[in-house]
Design an enzyme around this catalytic site. Structure first.
Site, short mmCIF file in Angstrom:
data_model
loop_
_atom_site.label_atom_id
_atom_site.label_comp_id
_atom_site.label_asym_id
_atom_site.label_seq_id
_atom_site.Cartn_x
_atom_site.Cartn_y
_atom_site.Cartn_z
N GLU A 118 -77.62 -35.89 -41.34
CA GLU A 118 -76.39 -35.75 -40.56
C GLU A 118 -76.36 -36.82 -39.48
OE1 GLU A 118 -75.89 -31.72 -39.17
OE2 GLU A 118 -76.11 -30.92 -41.19
N HIS A 241 -66.26 -31.29 -33.03
CA HIS A 241 -66.74 -31.72 -34.35
C HIS A 241 -65.68 -32.62 -34.94
CE1 HIS A 241 -68.34 -31.76 -38.37
NE2 HIS A 241 -69.39 -31.05 -37.98
N ARG A 287 -71.73 -37.61 -32.92
CA ARG A 287 -70.44 -36.92 -32.98
C ARG A 287 -69.44 -37.32 -31.92
NH1 ARG A 287 -72.09 -30.84 -34.52
NH2 ARG A 287 -72.85 -31.54 -36.53
N HIS A 348 -66.22 -27.34 -31.00
CA HIS A 348 -67.25 -26.85 -31.93
C HIS A 348 -68.42 -26.20 -31.23
CE1 HIS A 348 -69.59 -26.84 -35.62
NE2 HIS A 348 -70.54 -27.58 -35.08
N ARG A 383 -75.06 -32.77 -28.23
CA ARG A 383 -76.07 -32.18 -29.11
C ARG A 383 -76.21 -32.96 -30.41
NH1 ARG A 383 -75.69 -28.21 -33.46
NH2 ARG A 383 -73.45 -28.46 -33.20
P1 FAD Z 1 -73.74 -16.69 -32.41
O1 FAD Z 1 -74.28 -16.91 -33.74
O2 FAD Z 1 -72.38 -17.16 -32.12
O3 FAD Z 1 -73.79 -15.13 -32.14
C1 FAD Z 1 -73.17 -14.59 -31.00
C2 FAD Z 1 -73.17 -13.08 -31.14
O4 FAD Z 1 -72.81 -12.49 -29.92
C3 FAD Z 1 -72.18 -12.56 -32.17
O5 FAD Z 1 -72.80 -11.49 -32.85
C4 FAD Z 1 -71.04 -12.01 -31.31
O6 FAD Z 1 -70.28 -11.00 -31.90
C5 FAD Z 1 -71.81 -11.50 -30.13
N1 FAD Z 1 -71.07 -11.36 -28.88
C6 FAD Z 1 -70.42 -12.32 -28.18
N2 FAD Z 1 -69.91 -11.80 -27.06
C7 FAD Z 1 -70.25 -10.50 -27.04
C8 FAD Z 1 -70.02 -9.42 -26.15
N3 FAD Z 1 -69.30 -9.56 -25.03
N4 FAD Z 1 -70.52 -8.21 -26.46
C9 FAD Z 1 -71.23 -8.01 -27.61
N5 FAD Z 1 -71.47 -9.00 -28.50
C10 FAD Z 1 -70.99 -10.21 -28.20
N6 FAD Z 1 -75.61 -25.47 -35.75
C11 FAD Z 1 -76.66 -25.98 -36.42
O7 FAD Z 1 -77.75 -26.14 -35.86
N7 FAD Z 1 -76.52 -26.32 -37.74
C12 FAD Z 1 -75.35 -26.16 -38.41
O8 FAD Z 1 -75.27 -26.46 -39.58
C13 FAD Z 1 -74.24 -25.64 -37.72
N8 FAD Z 1 -73.05 -25.50 -38.33
C14 FAD Z 1 -72.03 -24.89 -37.66
C15 FAD Z 1 -70.83 -24.65 -38.33
C16 FAD Z 1 -69.81 -23.97 -37.70
C17 FAD Z 1 -68.52 -23.71 -38.42
C18 FAD Z 1 -69.99 -23.51 -36.37
C19 FAD Z 1 -68.90 -22.77 -35.68
C20 FAD Z 1 -71.16 -23.79 -35.69
C21 FAD Z 1 -72.19 -24.46 -36.33
N9 FAD Z 1 -73.39 -24.72 -35.69
C22 FAD Z 1 -74.43 -25.27 -36.37
C23 FAD Z 1 -73.65 -24.19 -34.36
C24 FAD Z 1 -74.47 -22.91 -34.52
O9 FAD Z 1 -73.98 -22.18 -35.61
C25 FAD Z 1 -74.41 -22.05 -33.28
O10 FAD Z 1 -74.68 -22.80 -32.15
C26 FAD Z 1 -75.44 -20.93 -33.38
O11 FAD Z 1 -75.24 -20.22 -34.58
C27 FAD Z 1 -75.34 -20.02 -32.20
O12 FAD Z 1 -76.17 -18.91 -32.44
P2 FAD Z 1 -76.22 -17.77 -31.36
O13 FAD Z 1 -77.09 -16.72 -31.90
O14 FAD Z 1 -76.52 -18.35 -30.04
O15 FAD Z 1 -74.69 -17.25 -31.27
C1 SIN Z 2 -72.11 -29.36 -39.75
O1 SIN Z 2 -72.49 -28.85 -40.80
O2 SIN Z 2 -71.47 -30.41 -39.67
C2 SIN Z 2 -72.40 -28.64 -38.48
C3 SIN Z 2 -73.75 -29.01 -38.02
C4 SIN Z 2 -73.91 -28.68 -36.58
O3 SIN Z 2 -72.97 -28.34 -35.88
O4 SIN Z 2 -75.04 -28.80 -36.11
#
Ligand code: FAD
Ligand code: SIN
Length: 531
Positions: A118, A241, A287, A348, A383
């Protein structure tokens, strides 16, 4: 009153991984505002960056991360996370995660992990499950959680606010005692008490009109921590993104950077490549650079989108490597094996967040923040792709290890029940959705990829007016999840603008026409806000 040893807010990768690690230490409650899998994690496509190949090294991954971070990463933090990444990946696999493998050439059938590439990565180092890595992470971790008797998940429960000793009017150090939580089905507000609370609430993409994030990403954790008195930093660094699918009927569908990693090329609608003029890595530049270049091409040509062309690759390869992207595009009438995909940049990832140390500790005793909600110093001003799932794993592990070695103080003062207004307002839905749209549009128009001080000031005034209105609603009426999220996106919008106004330079994801260059004096300075 419900009492647990660990209160985890969020069921994405950060919350689930932490819960699994904490379960042997005591009873864990996971609060999650929708269905348990619904999270940013669930939509992650590209994968998890970690050093697993002989061609790669910790040093190279550190260097790439620092370079993407544009002078603002904390190098010691980067080193710890990159170094500990492979061990956490091995654990994730032990919990059941299945990464895509490939056959080792001329090995008579031996297999190894397939590594994607990437933007900003000098080596292939992205572990992935085809193009649905996050879905596989959630599947594996939720299955592991289901097998743990010490973990209880509360779905459709939204945390309203943290309960702190300071809010209760007590002296001494500010301590987190738990959270008030709305049960969305019953409408009751419950009190959850725990000596350790972990914010794992993810990011805030929904603060912007166009985003790759699902609806849960309303910045609740940052807003709650801010209201509780924690430090929040570097929120001006919102990562856009470069390639979100552009289609009138598509909502927030990402076209993974891995598509460019496999040779996809960005072109104008006239079919001309344009990234050569912006960076030697062309379509695989970091990015911030790609998103700004697309923004500038769209402004130049007046087009609503640019094109991502990977039609030169064999159709079978594309269908096999990107089954989800292929099928989703096809459902909108776009065959990526035959025609370029229309794409636009969209909000993103939140690089800033609640300030923590390398063990996830915030400045409030008993309160931890892990995952996208946290600002550890790993990402700096931008990032590196696929570093966020990695950070969540490492920090969740370290927070649990810290709590195991230093059990939190269990004595706590009495906690009063939640008090809410009791009026119902028939107009509420209209006002909430109107204010919601207004905030997201103002942020997109005035606090987007290219900023100016004048536009930031304009946004600041608009958001302040809306906040006044929201405040009135908040205290007078029964709380609903819509109202809670509206209040939170307004708070996060305010914080992003405050941070952006504090930084008199352009660096990484923060680009302002008033200060178009980095200022060396700001190279290692965070923009910290506190209530
Ligand atoms: P999240 O996975 O967002 O989980 C948050 C949780 O908190 C959810 O369960 C939500 O319901 C809950 N929540 C929020 N507020 C409250 C509240 N007030 N009360 C109760 N529950 C609450 N990163 C990478 O490293 N590689 C990738 O390939 C990648 N691809 C991505 C693709 C997309 C489309 C997106 C949107 C992001 C991507 N990212 C990627 C970024 C990465 O997915 C996120 O940064 C990461 O998953 C965040 O994980 P987390 O556990 O911190 O939060
Ligand atoms: C992607 O698959 O392009 C998302 C990867 C990331 O946000 O880290």
């Amino acid at each position: 009153m419900r009492e647990f040893d660990f209160l985890v807010l969020g069921s994405g990768i950060a919350g689930l991984f932490f819960a699994l690690k904490a379960a042997p230490l005591g009873r864990v409650a996971i609060i999650t505002k929708k269905d348990r899998a619904e999270s940013n994690t669930n939509y992650a496509q590209g994968g998890i960056a970690a050093v697993t190949s002989k061609e790669d090294s910790v040093e190279l991954h550190v260097r790439d991360t620092l370079e993407a971070g544009a002078g603002l990463c904390k190098e010691a933090v980067v080193r710890v996370i990159v170094q500990e990444g492979p061990a956490r990946i091995a654990e994730l696999m032990r919990y059941g995660m299945q990464f895509t493998e490939r056959e080792i050439p001329s090995s008579h059938g031996a297999r190894e992990l397939d590594l994607g590439r990437e933007g900003g990565h000098s080596k292939r180092r992205i572990l992935h499950a085809k193009d649905v890595t996050g879905r596989e992470v959630e599947r594996a971790l939720l299955a592991a959680v289901a097998a743990e008797s010490n973990i209880t998940i509360f779905e459709n429960h939204i945390a309203i606010d943290l309960i702190t000793s300071r809010k209760l009017g007590l002296g001494g150090e500010n301590r987190c005692l738990g959270a008030y939580v709305l049960d969305k089905q019953s409408g009751n507000v419950e009190t959850f008490a725990a000596p350790a609370t972990v914010l794992a609430t993810g990011g805030c993409g929904k603060v912007y009109l166009y985003t790759t994030n699902p609806d849960i990403a309303t910045g609740d954790g940052v807003a709650m921590a801010y209201r509780a008195g924690a430090e929040v930093a570097n929120m001006e660094f919102v990562q856009f993104h470069p390639t979100c699918l552009y289609h009138p009927k598509a909502k927030s569908f990402l076209i993974s950077e891995a598509v460019r990693g496999e040779g996809g090329v960005l072109k104008t609608i006239a079919g001309e490549e344009f990234m050569d003029a912006h960076h030697p890595l062309k379509s695989l530049a970091p990015r911030d650079i790609v998103a700004r270049a697309i923004d500038s091409e769209m402004k130049k040509s007046g087009a609503d989108y640019v094109l991502l062309d990977i039609t030169h690759k064999p159709a079978r390869f594309l269908m096999e490597r990107f089954p989800n992207i292929y099928q989703t595009c096809l459902s909108y009438g776009i065959d990526m094996t035959k025609e370029p995909i229309p794409v636009v940049p969209a909000a993103h990832y939140q690089c800033g967040g609640v300030v923590t140390d390398i063990d996830g500790r915030t400045g409030i005793a008993g309160l931890y923040a892990v995952g996208e909600v946290a600002c550890t110093g790993l990402h700096g001003a931008n990032r590196l792709a696929s570093n966020s799932l990695l950070e969540a794993l490492v920090l969740a592990h370290r927070a649990a290890a810290r709590l195991a070695a230093n059990p939190p103080d269990r004595a706590r003062p009495p906690i009063p029940p939640w008090h809410s207004g009791n009026a119902h307002n028939p107009d509420e839905m209209v006002v909430v959705s109107h204010n919601w749209d207004e905030i997201r549009r103002a942020m997109w128009d005035y606090v987007g990829i290219v900023r100016t001080t004048k536009r930031l000031e304009r946004a600041r005034k608009r958001i302040a007016n809306l906040q006044e209105e929201i405040q009135e609603y908040y205290w007078d009426f029964i709380v609903t999840s819509d109202l809670l999220e509206l209040r939170n996106i307004a708070t996060v919008a305010e914080i992003i603008i405050r941070c952006a106004l504090q930084r008199p330079e352009s660096r990484g994801l923060h680009y302002t026409l008033d200060y178009p260059h980095p200022n060396p004096e700001w190279a290692q300075r965070d923009t910290v806000v506190r209530r």
